[in-house]
Design an enzyme around this catalytic site. Structure first.
Site, PDB file in Angstrom:
ATOM      1  N   HIS A  38       0.863  -1.179   0.000  1.00 57.73           N
ATOM      2  CA  HIS A  38       0.000   0.000   0.000  1.00 57.73           C
ATOM      3  C   HIS A  38       0.895   1.223   0.000  1.00 57.73           C
ATOM      4  O   HIS A  38       2.079   1.128   0.304  1.00 57.73           O
ATOM      5  CB  HIS A  38      -0.956  -0.014   1.195  1.00 57.73           C
ATOM      6  CG  HIS A  38      -0.284  -0.214   2.520  1.00 57.73           C
ATOM      7  ND1 HIS A  38       0.278  -1.420   2.881  1.00 57.73           N
ATOM      8  CD2 HIS A  38      -0.054   0.638   3.534  1.00 57.73           C
ATOM      9  CE1 HIS A  38       0.807  -1.293   4.101  1.00 57.73           C
ATOM     10  NE2 HIS A  38       0.633  -0.057   4.506  1.00 57.73           N
ATOM     11  N   GLY A  39       0.331   2.349  -0.343  1.00 56.49           N
ATOM     12  CA  GLY A  39       1.124   3.568  -0.490  1.00 56.49           C
ATOM     13  C   GLY A  39       1.505   4.216   0.822  1.00 56.49           C
ATOM     14  O   GLY A  39       1.033   3.830   1.889  1.00 56.49           O
TER      15      GLY A  39
END
Length: 145
Positions: A65-66
């Site tokens: 995920h970012g």
């Protein structure tokens, strides 16, 4: 409160093979980009996040995920799921399920905890890795928590 998010079967890729963890993260990110969940810069932030702290969570599952800074790159909340039966190395571990996450606001936290609960059970992970259709994977991940 459960986030209403329908997992689309276009977001599930079965029998994938990757040489590196970065390649797997790029593929998970590309799926999110191609289906309008995130802008292309988000994929770079997924790789940055992994370099900062391994996104492998155990039980053959990685959840790229970012970073916090990339929040603005998320257009809508969504998941991408890559089944990698042969596994891909994430550090010293083999990930057989790569679940890319993009969330608006704090929705990714809810997604993370939902996935972590399902994937903390090895039987669930084995079923996800052995699934032969996208529908099977969607059904296993759609269990309400």
């Amino acid at each position: 409160m459960a986030t209403a998010m329908k997992l689309e079967k276009e977001m599930v890729l079965l029998n994938q093979q990757f040489t590196t963890d970065e390649e797997a993260i790029e593929a998970a990110g590309a799926l999110l980009v191609n289906h309008g969940y995130v802008r292309p810069n988000y994929v770079e932030s997924m790789k940055s996040r992994h370099r900062l702290s391994n996104v492998y969570i155990g039980n053959h599952v990685a959840i790229p995920h970012g970073t916090e800074e990339a929040k603005g790159e998320v257009l809508k909340t969504g998941l991408s799921i890559l089944q990698v039966p042969a596994g891909v190395a994430f550090g010293t571990e083999q990930a057989k399920l790569i679940i890319g996450i993009a969330g608006i606001g704090d929705e990714h936290l809810e997604l993370l905890s939902h996935i972590a609960i399902i994937c903390s059970d090895e039987d669930n992970v084995e079923r996800l890795v052995a699934a032969t259709t996208a529908e099977e994977i969607i059904q296993l991940l759609s269990v309400e928590v």
